[in-house]
Write a protein that holds these residues in place. Sequence first.
Motif, PDB file in Angstrom:
ATOM      1  N   ALA A  91      30.189 -30.447  -2.969  1.00  0.00           N
ATOM      2  CA  ALA A  91      29.686 -30.529  -1.487  1.00  0.00           C
ATOM      3  C   ALA A  91      28.961 -31.916  -1.351  1.00  0.00           C
ATOM      4  N   GLU A  92      29.039 -32.345  -0.195  1.00  0.00           N
ATOM      5  CA  GLU A  92      28.138 -33.671   0.320  1.00  0.00           C
ATOM      6  C   GLU A  92      26.716 -33.439   0.096  1.00  0.00           C
ATOM      7  N   ASN A  93      26.007 -34.367  -0.574  1.00  0.00           N
ATOM      8  CA  ASN A  93      24.489 -34.495  -0.470  1.00  0.00           C
ATOM      9  C   ASN A  93      24.236 -34.515   0.704  1.00  0.00           C
ATOM     10  N   ARG A  94      24.657 -35.308   1.652  1.00  0.00           N
ATOM     11  CA  ARG A  94      24.246 -35.651   3.016  1.00  0.00           C
ATOM     12  C   ARG A  94      23.881 -34.442   3.986  1.00  0.00           C
ATOM     13  N   PHE A  95      24.426 -33.331   3.579  1.00  0.00           N
ATOM     14  CA  PHE A  95      24.203 -31.893   4.378  1.00  0.00           C
ATOM     15  C   PHE A  95      22.704 -31.364   3.837  1.00  0.00           C
ATOM     16  N   ILE A  96      22.336 -31.773   2.786  1.00  0.00           N
ATOM     17  CA  ILE A  96      20.910 -31.617   2.519  1.00  0.00           C
ATOM     18  C   ILE A  96      20.022 -31.920   3.494  1.00  0.00           C
ATOM     19  N   GLY A  97      19.353 -30.988   4.070  1.00  0.00           N
ATOM     20  CA  GLY A  97      18.129 -31.378   5.226  1.00  0.00           C
ATOM     21  C   GLY A  97      18.689 -31.282   6.703  1.00  0.00           C
ATOM     22  N   ILE A  98      19.755 -30.830   6.837  1.00  0.00           N
ATOM     23  CA  ILE A  98      20.524 -30.861   8.082  1.00  0.00           C
ATOM     24  C   ILE A  98      19.723 -30.039   9.155  1.00  0.00           C
ATOM     25  N   GLU A  99      18.950 -28.860   8.536  1.00  0.00           N
ATOM     26  CA  GLU A  99      18.131 -28.160   9.121  1.00  0.00           C
ATOM     27  C   GLU A  99      17.240 -28.590  10.144  1.00  0.00           C
ATOM     28  N   ASN A 100      16.918 -29.894   9.775  1.00  0.00           N
ATOM     29  CA  ASN A 100      16.010 -30.694  10.701  1.00  0.00           C
ATOM     30  C   ASN A 100      16.312 -31.487  11.730  1.00  0.00           C
ATOM     31  N   LEU A 101      17.803 -31.532  12.027  1.00  0.00           N
ATOM     32  CA  LEU A 101      18.316 -32.031  12.966  1.00  0.00           C
ATOM     33  C   LEU A 101      18.310 -31.361  14.330  1.00  0.00           C
ATOM     34  N   ASP A 102      18.393 -31.874  15.488  1.00  0.00           N
ATOM     35  CA  ASP A 102      18.400 -31.139  16.823  1.00  0.00           C
ATOM     36  C   ASP A 102      19.622 -30.459  16.995  1.00  0.00           C
ATOM     37  N   GLU A 103      19.450 -29.641  18.054  1.00  0.00           N
ATOM     38  CA  GLU A 103      20.390 -28.433  18.261  1.00  0.00           C
ATOM     39  C   GLU A 103      21.768 -28.953  18.484  1.00  0.00           C
ATOM     40  N   GLU A 104      21.906 -30.103  19.400  1.00  0.00           N
ATOM     41  CA  GLU A 104      23.050 -30.863  19.692  1.00  0.00           C
ATOM     42  C   GLU A 104      23.947 -31.304  18.308  1.00  0.00           C
ATOM     43  N   ASP A 105      23.114 -31.837  17.587  1.00  0.00           N
ATOM     44  CA  ASP A 105      23.728 -32.490  16.424  1.00  0.00           C
ATOM     45  C   ASP A 105      24.287 -31.174  15.363  1.00  0.00           C
ATOM     46  N   LEU A 106      23.432 -30.235  15.545  1.00  0.00           N
ATOM     47  CA  LEU A 106      23.833 -29.000  14.559  1.00  0.00           C
ATOM     48  C   LEU A 106      24.974 -28.555  15.170  1.00  0.00           C
ATOM     49  N   LYS A 107      25.224 -28.478  16.542  1.00  0.00           N
ATOM     50  CA  LYS A 107      26.419 -27.935  16.990  1.00  0.00           C
ATOM     51  C   LYS A 107      27.614 -28.733  16.533  1.00  0.00           C
ATOM     52  N   HIS A 108      27.466 -29.903  16.690  1.00  0.00           N
ATOM     53  CA  HIS A 108      28.519 -30.803  16.367  1.00  0.00           C
ATOM     54  C   HIS A 108      29.130 -30.671  15.050  1.00  0.00           C
ATOM     55  N   LEU A 109      28.016 -30.824  13.891  1.00  0.00           N
ATOM     56  CA  LEU A 109      28.670 -30.382  12.600  1.00  0.00           C
ATOM     57  C   LEU A 109      29.075 -29.098  12.530  1.00  0.00           C
ATOM     58  N   ASP A 110      28.702 -27.980  13.224  1.00  0.00           N
ATOM     59  CA  ASP A 110      29.190 -27.078  13.123  1.00  0.00           C
ATOM     60  C   ASP A 110      30.535 -26.753  13.704  1.00  0.00           C
ATOM     61  N   ARG A 111      30.981 -27.566  14.601  1.00  0.00           N
ATOM     62  CA  ARG A 111      32.260 -27.771  14.975  1.00  0.00           C
ATOM     63  C   ARG A 111      33.336 -28.461  14.102  1.00  0.00           C
ATOM     64  N   PRO A 130      27.557 -41.937  12.308  1.00  0.00           N
ATOM     65  CA  PRO A 130      26.340 -42.703  11.923  1.00  0.00           C
ATOM     66  C   PRO A 130      24.895 -42.442  12.847  1.00  0.00           C
ATOM     67  N   ALA A 131      25.340 -41.965  14.046  1.00  0.00           N
ATOM     68  CA  ALA A 131      24.107 -41.728  14.807  1.00  0.00           C
ATOM     69  C   ALA A 131      23.466 -40.623  14.329  1.00  0.00           C
ATOM     70  N   VAL A 132      24.280 -39.440  14.006  1.00  0.00           N
ATOM     71  CA  VAL A 132      23.918 -38.026  13.415  1.00  0.00           C
ATOM     72  C   VAL A 132      23.082 -38.335  12.178  1.00  0.00           C
ATOM     73  N   GLU A 133      23.686 -39.202  11.261  1.00  0.00           N
ATOM     74  CA  GLU A 133      23.083 -39.603   9.903  1.00  0.00           C
ATOM     75  C   GLU A 133      21.870 -40.161  10.154  1.00  0.00           C
ATOM     76  N   GLY A 134      21.763 -41.176  11.036  1.00  0.00           N
ATOM     77  CA  GLY A 134      20.512 -41.826  11.110  1.00  0.00           C
ATOM     78  C   GLY A 134      19.357 -40.841  11.634  1.00  0.00           C
ATOM     79  N   ARG A 135      19.696 -39.950  12.572  1.00  0.00           N
ATOM     80  CA  ARG A 135      18.673 -39.024  13.050  1.00  0.00           C
ATOM     81  C   ARG A 135      18.410 -38.234  11.983  1.00  0.00           C
ATOM     82  N   GLN A 136      19.242 -37.563  11.064  1.00  0.00           N
ATOM     83  CA  GLN A 136      18.997 -36.884   9.913  1.00  0.00           C
ATOM     84  C   GLN A 136      17.927 -37.414   9.051  1.00  0.00           C
TER      85      GLN A 136
END
Length: 154
Positions: A91-111, A130-136
């Motif tokens: 799996a992609e390591n970039r998914f580590i820590g996504i629990e700290n993203l805001d609700e909109e970004d999490l919904k986007h990743l979920d989709r 890139p915007a989601v990754e930067g916020r993450q």
Amino acid sequence: MPAQRHVFTRFATNVSEWAGKPAVFVLAVAVVIVWAVLGPFFDYSETWQLIINTGTTIVTFLMVFVLQNAQMRDTRAIQAKLDELILTSHAENRFIGIENLDEEDLKHLDRLVAKAARGKGRTEASNVSPAVEGRQKRSQGSKRAAPSKTRKQK
């Protein structure tokens, strides 16, 4: 202070396990029934009403903190296990820590993940915008040091 934390942790765990048992629910229902049956004997007075209101308010207030403590520890443990699975899998390591993203970004990743699961773009879920990754990265800050190297899926 650490010894006190362990005492509260054990207390919160025991209380939350105890509170989740069916017998405790039956006991709570029995208390309410006894209180209701005693209503006519006390002429449904304000004191009679105050007893149940005060009792339930105190129990609810205290249980919020106890259950929140137990839930936070469970969530952290599950998150650590998931992070370990990510690190030891393809799996992609970039998914580590996504629990700290805001609700909109999490919904986007979920989709995106749901779309990938349906087979409509296996790698699209790992292409975080890139915007989601930067916020993450900003939201992770000092909370969690995410690995800098991401694994590519095979």
